[in-house]
Design a protein around this motif. Structure first.
Motif, PDB file in Angstrom:
ATOM      1  N   ASP A 226      -0.262   3.095  -2.645  1.00  0.00           N
ATOM      2  CA  ASP A 226      -0.748   2.564  -3.750  1.00  0.00           C
ATOM      3  C   ASP A 226      -2.427   3.343  -3.635  1.00  0.00           C
ATOM      4  O   ASP A 226      -3.042   3.012  -2.874  1.00  0.00           O
ATOM      5  CB  ASP A 226      -1.203   1.131  -3.949  1.00  0.00           C
ATOM      6  CG  ASP A 226       0.245   0.388  -3.999  1.00  0.00           C
ATOM      7  OD1 ASP A 226       0.879   1.023  -4.906  1.00  0.00           O
ATOM      8  OD2 ASP A 226       0.649  -0.612  -3.499  1.00  0.00           O
ATOM      9  N   TYR A 228      -5.883   3.497  -5.241  1.00  0.00           N
ATOM     10  CA  TYR A 228      -6.882   2.685  -5.987  1.00  0.00           C
ATOM     11  C   TYR A 228      -7.950   3.303  -6.417  1.00  0.00           C
ATOM     12  O   TYR A 228      -8.467   4.213  -5.244  1.00  0.00           O
ATOM     13  CB  TYR A 228      -6.983   1.336  -5.454  1.00  0.00           C
ATOM     14  CG  TYR A 228      -6.012   0.362  -5.183  1.00  0.00           C
ATOM     15  CD1 TYR A 228      -4.885   0.458  -5.970  1.00  0.00           C
ATOM     16  CD2 TYR A 228      -5.886  -0.531  -4.176  1.00  0.00           C
ATOM     17  CE1 TYR A 228      -3.754  -0.333  -5.870  1.00  0.00           C
ATOM     18  CE2 TYR A 228      -4.742  -1.556  -3.910  1.00  0.00           C
ATOM     19  CZ  TYR A 228      -3.629  -1.211  -5.170  1.00  0.00           C
ATOM     20  OH  TYR A 228      -2.618  -2.259  -4.812  1.00  0.00           O
ATOM     21  N   THR A 349      -2.038   1.851   1.596  1.00  0.00           N
ATOM     22  CA  THR A 349      -3.087   1.679   0.497  1.00  0.00           C
ATOM     23  C   THR A 349      -4.076   2.510   0.728  1.00  0.00           C
ATOM     24  O   THR A 349      -4.499   2.871   1.892  1.00  0.00           O
ATOM     25  CB  THR A 349      -3.605   0.232   0.431  1.00  0.00           C
ATOM     26  OG1 THR A 349      -2.481  -0.821   0.122  1.00  0.00           O
ATOM     27  CG2 THR A 349      -4.680   0.406  -0.858  1.00  0.00           C
ATOM     28  N   ILE A 351      -7.953   3.769  -1.027  1.00  0.00           N
ATOM     29  CA  ILE A 351      -8.865   3.355  -1.748  1.00  0.00           C
ATOM     30  C   ILE A 351     -10.027   4.362  -1.882  1.00  0.00           C
ATOM     31  O   ILE A 351     -10.613   4.717  -0.874  1.00  0.00           O
ATOM     32  CB  ILE A 351      -9.530   1.935  -1.564  1.00  0.00           C
ATOM     33  CG1 ILE A 351      -8.468   0.952  -1.235  1.00  0.00           C
ATOM     34  CG2 ILE A 351     -10.523   1.483  -2.384  1.00  0.00           C
ATOM     35  CD1 ILE A 351      -9.049  -0.605  -0.932  1.00  0.00           C
ATOM     36  N   GLN A 373      -4.869   3.972  -9.848  1.00  0.00           N
ATOM     37  CA  GLN A 373      -4.881   2.505 -10.413  1.00  0.00           C
ATOM     38  C   GLN A 373      -6.423   2.103 -10.545  1.00  0.00           C
ATOM     39  O   GLN A 373      -6.771   1.912  -9.219  1.00  0.00           O
ATOM     40  CB  GLN A 373      -4.102   1.623  -9.624  1.00  0.00           C
ATOM     41  CG  GLN A 373      -2.590   1.946  -9.689  1.00  0.00           C
ATOM     42  CD  GLN A 373      -1.836   0.792  -9.071  1.00  0.00           C
ATOM     43  OE1 GLN A 373      -1.926  -0.334  -8.975  1.00  0.00           O
ATOM     44  NE2 GLN A 373      -0.968   1.301  -8.001  1.00  0.00           N
ATOM     45  N   LYS A 375      -9.557   0.019 -10.074  1.00  0.00           N
ATOM     46  CA  LYS A 375      -9.994  -1.199  -9.672  1.00  0.00           C
ATOM     47  C   LYS A 375     -11.400  -1.620  -9.575  1.00  0.00           C
ATOM     48  O   LYS A 375     -12.235  -0.567  -9.616  1.00  0.00           O
ATOM     49  CB  LYS A 375      -9.450  -1.400  -8.178  1.00  0.00           C
ATOM     50  CG  LYS A 375      -7.834  -1.248  -8.189  1.00  0.00           C
ATOM     51  CD  LYS A 375      -7.047  -2.447  -8.519  1.00  0.00           C
ATOM     52  CE  LYS A 375      -5.892  -2.156  -8.337  1.00  0.00           C
ATOM     53  NZ  LYS A 375      -4.868  -3.421  -8.866  1.00  0.00           N
ATOM     54  N   LEU A 382      -9.837  -6.917  -5.147  1.00  0.00           N
ATOM     55  CA  LEU A 382      -9.635  -5.981  -5.930  1.00  0.00           C
ATOM     56  C   LEU A 382      -8.839  -6.336  -7.132  1.00  0.00           C
ATOM     57  O   LEU A 382      -7.676  -6.727  -7.012  1.00  0.00           O
ATOM     58  CB  LEU A 382      -8.968  -4.718  -5.360  1.00  0.00           C
ATOM     59  CG  LEU A 382      -9.749  -3.879  -4.173  1.00  0.00           C
ATOM     60  CD1 LEU A 382      -8.627  -3.084  -3.448  1.00  0.00           C
ATOM     61  CD2 LEU A 382     -10.778  -3.187  -4.834  1.00  0.00           C
ATOM     62  N   ASP A 384      -7.724  -5.287 -11.347  1.00  0.00           N
ATOM     63  CA  ASP A 384      -7.539  -4.249 -12.355  1.00  0.00           C
ATOM     64  C   ASP A 384      -8.661  -4.011 -13.047  1.00  0.00           C
ATOM     65  O   ASP A 384      -9.387  -4.907 -13.647  1.00  0.00           O
ATOM     66  CB  ASP A 384      -6.264  -4.466 -13.090  1.00  0.00           C
ATOM     67  CG  ASP A 384      -4.968  -4.409 -12.112  1.00  0.00           C
ATOM     68  OD1 ASP A 384      -5.138  -3.765 -11.236  1.00  0.00           O
ATOM     69  OD2 ASP A 384      -3.927  -4.960 -12.546  1.00  0.00           O
TER      70      ASP A 384
END
Length: 454
Positions: A226, A228, A349, A351, A373, A375, A382, A384
Motif C-alpha cells: 500500500d 500512502y 506499507t 508512506i 493513496q 492520506k 492515517l 483518507d
C-alpha cells in the motif's frame, strides 16, 4: 512442487542442490539469463532489485566450476559492502547444499574481500592458497590485483553486479581496472537496474558481442504494498515521523532520507524520544556499520534510518513498513526503497512524505506506475484525503495570467460590477499586444545587427 530448473541443462548435482535452498520455480530473469550464460555468452542483464538475478549468475558459475582446480575461477564485484556480504552468504549457502550431494565441493574456497576488513589477514590467506570464488568491493579487489596478491590468470567468470550503482558511487574506474586485469578468454556478466549512457563505453570495451536482456517487471512495485502519500505542509517532519512510528505496533520499519546528515539527525531525534533506532549510511565507520547490520538482522532494532545507497544494500526479512522522509532526487531509488517491504507475497506499507515543492516528483512517480493513496495524519491515525489534486486544478487559471493581471483578479468583490469581466479581458489583450510589439522590435534589431556584421 517439481523442481523446474532441470530445463536449463544444468548438471544433475546442481539441480539437486537447488532443492536444498528451497527453490522450485525459476524467476523471469533466471529463465532469460541462465541459458545464454551456460552457452558461454557475455550477458548484460537489466532487471530490478528482487528479480532473482543473484541466482541467475550463481547457478551457472557453480555449474562451470572445477572444484579440483585450485585457482580463482570466478570474480564477482559489488559496489557496497552490504551487497557483497549478501552475495557471499548466497554463495556459501549454495555451496553447503551442493557439498551435501557432491563432496568434491566441500572444500571449495569462497572469499569475500571488502573494505574495512582485515587486509593483512586476507593477504596471508592468499599467499597460502587462492580461492576458487572471489566476491568483493571494487577498491579492495583492485588493491589485491594491482599487487598480485590475487591471481586471476585462470579466471573464467567476471561478474559486475549493480553496475549502475557502481557508476553512481564513483567506483566504475576501479571496476575498469579490475576488468583490464582479466584474461582474454573470459566470460563477462553485467547486471544493472538501469543502463546509463556513461556505462556504455565500459560495456563495449570489455564485452564480446554481449546478449543484452532487459527484463521488465509486471508492476513497478509489488501489488501487496500500500503506497500512502502524506503532505507535510508546515509540520515538523521529525514529529510527523515519530507520530507515524508510534501510531501502531510494527515488526520492523525502515525510514529513508536523502542525506547522511538527515539520517543522523532523525535517528538521534527518535532516540531522544525513546525509540531505539539504528542509523545506516556511508559516513559510519566500517566496523561499526557491520556491527549495526548484524544487530539489525538479529532483530535488536524495530526502526532503521538509512540513506538511499543503503536501500540497495539492505536485505532484511520481515520489513512491515517503509517511510520516506522525502522523495529521492533519483526517482529510481524510490523503487528500491519501497521494495524493501511487501516481499514474498506478504503485505507491506510505504508512506511517502512530501512538501508543496515536490508535486512534480509525485507526478513523475505516478507516471512510472506508482499508485498513491492520499492520506492525512489526524488524531494519531492515517485517514483518507478525498481529492489531493483539488487545489492543483484551481491553480492554472491564475498561473496563466501575467502578475499584473493577477492583481486585478484578486480585487474582484462578491458582487461584480457591470463590465468588470470585459475590463479584465481587455487588459489581457492589451498586455499581449504590448508583449508582441516588444518581441517584434527585438527580432528586427537582431536581424539588422546580424546583417551589419556580415
Amino acid at each position: 512442487m517439481t523442481n523446474q530448473f532441470g530445463q536449463f541443462n544444468l548438471k544433475t548435482e546442481i539441480v539437486k542442490a537447488i532443492d536444498g535452498i528451497s527453490f522450485n520455480k525459476p524467476t523471469k530473469v533466471q529463465k532469460r539469463i541462465i541459458p545464454p550464460i551456460i552457452a558461454g555468452r557475455d550477458v548484460v542483464g537489466q532487471s530490478q532489485t528482487g528479480s532473482g538475478k543473484t541466482h541467475a549468475f550463481l547457478l551457472p558459475i557453480f555449474n562451470g566450476l572445477d572444484p579440483s582446480l585450485e585457482e580463482t575461477q570466478a570474480v564477482i564485484t559489488s559496489p557496497s559492502r552490504e551487497l557483497a556480504e549478501q552475495l557471499y552468504q548466497a554463495f556459501r549457502d549454495f555451496q553447503k547444499s551442493l557439498a551435501a550431494i557432491d563432496e568434491n565441493f566441500a572444500d571449495l574456497r569462497i572469499a569475500d574481500y571488502i573494505g574495512g576488513t582485515d587486509r593483512n589477514k586476507q593477504i596471508r590467506q592468499l599467499e597460502r592458497k587462492q580461492p576458487q570464488i572471489v566476491i568483493g568491493t571494487p577498491g579492495r579487489l583492485k588493491d589485491f590485483l594491482s599487487k598480485n596478491f590475487l591471481l586471476v590468470n585462470q579466471n573464467r567468470f567476471f561478474v559486475v553486479d549493480e553496475a549502475d550503482m557502481a557508476l553512481d558511487m564513483g567506483f566504475l574506474e576501479d571496476v575498469d581496472t579490475i576488468a583490464s586485469a582479466m584474461p582474454d578468454n573470459l566470460q563477462m556478466l553485467v547486471f544493472s537496474a538501469t543502463i546509463p549512457d556513461k556505462l556504455t563505453p565500459f560495456l563495449k570495451r570489455y564485452m564480446k558481442n554481449p546478449l543484452i536482456e532487459e527484463i521488465p517487471v509486471s508492476t513497478v512495485v509489488a501489488d501487496t504494498i500500500d503506497n500512502y502519500l502524506l503532505a507535510t505542509k508546515s509540520k515538523d517532519k521529525n514529529e510527523v515521523i515519530f507520530d507515524l512510528l508510534t501510531r501502531k505496533e510494527s515488526y520492523l520499519t525502515l525510514v529513508f532520507a536523502n542525506t547522511k546528515e538527515r539520517v543522523h539527525e532523525l535517528a538521534h531525534f527518535l532516540d531522544s524520544q525513546g525509540l531505539k533506532a539504528a542509523e545506516v549510511h556511508g559516513g559510519i565507520e566500517p566496523r561499526e556499520r557491520r556491527r549495526t547490520m548484524k544487530r539489525i538482522k538479529k532483530q535488536e532494532f524495530q526502526y532503521v534510518v538509512a540513506t538511499d545507497l543503503a536501500a540497495r544494500g539492505l536485505d532484511i526479512q520481515g520489513v512491515s513498513e517503509v517511510i520516506n522522509d522525502d522523495i529521492p532526487t533519483d526517482l529510481e531509488f524510490f523503487i528500491h526503497r519501497v521494495g524493501r517491504t511487501g516481499r514474498n507475497g506478504l503485505p507491506g506499507t510505504a508512506i511517502t512524505l512530501y512538501g508543496p515543492d515536490e508535486e512534480d516528483k509525485v507526478e513523475e512517480l505516478e507516471k512510472l506506475g506508482i499508485n498513491f493513496q492520499a492520506k492525512q495524519l489526524k488524531d494519531h491515525q492515517l485517514i483518507d484525503v478525498k481529492d489531493r489534486n483539488r487545489r492543483a486544478r484551481r491553480r492554472p487559471s491564475q498561473k496563466q495570467l501575467d502578475p499584473e493581471l493577477v492583481g486585478l483578479v484578486k480585487k474582484k468583490k462578491a458582487h461584480v460590477k457591470p463590465g468588470y469581466r470585459r475590463q479584465i479581458k481587455g487588459a489581457i489583450r492589451f498586455k499581449q499586444m504590448k508583449e508582441n510589439k516588444v518581441s517584434q522590435r527585438t527580432a528586427s534589431r537582431a536581424a539588422r545587427k546580424a546583417k551589419k556584421n556580415r
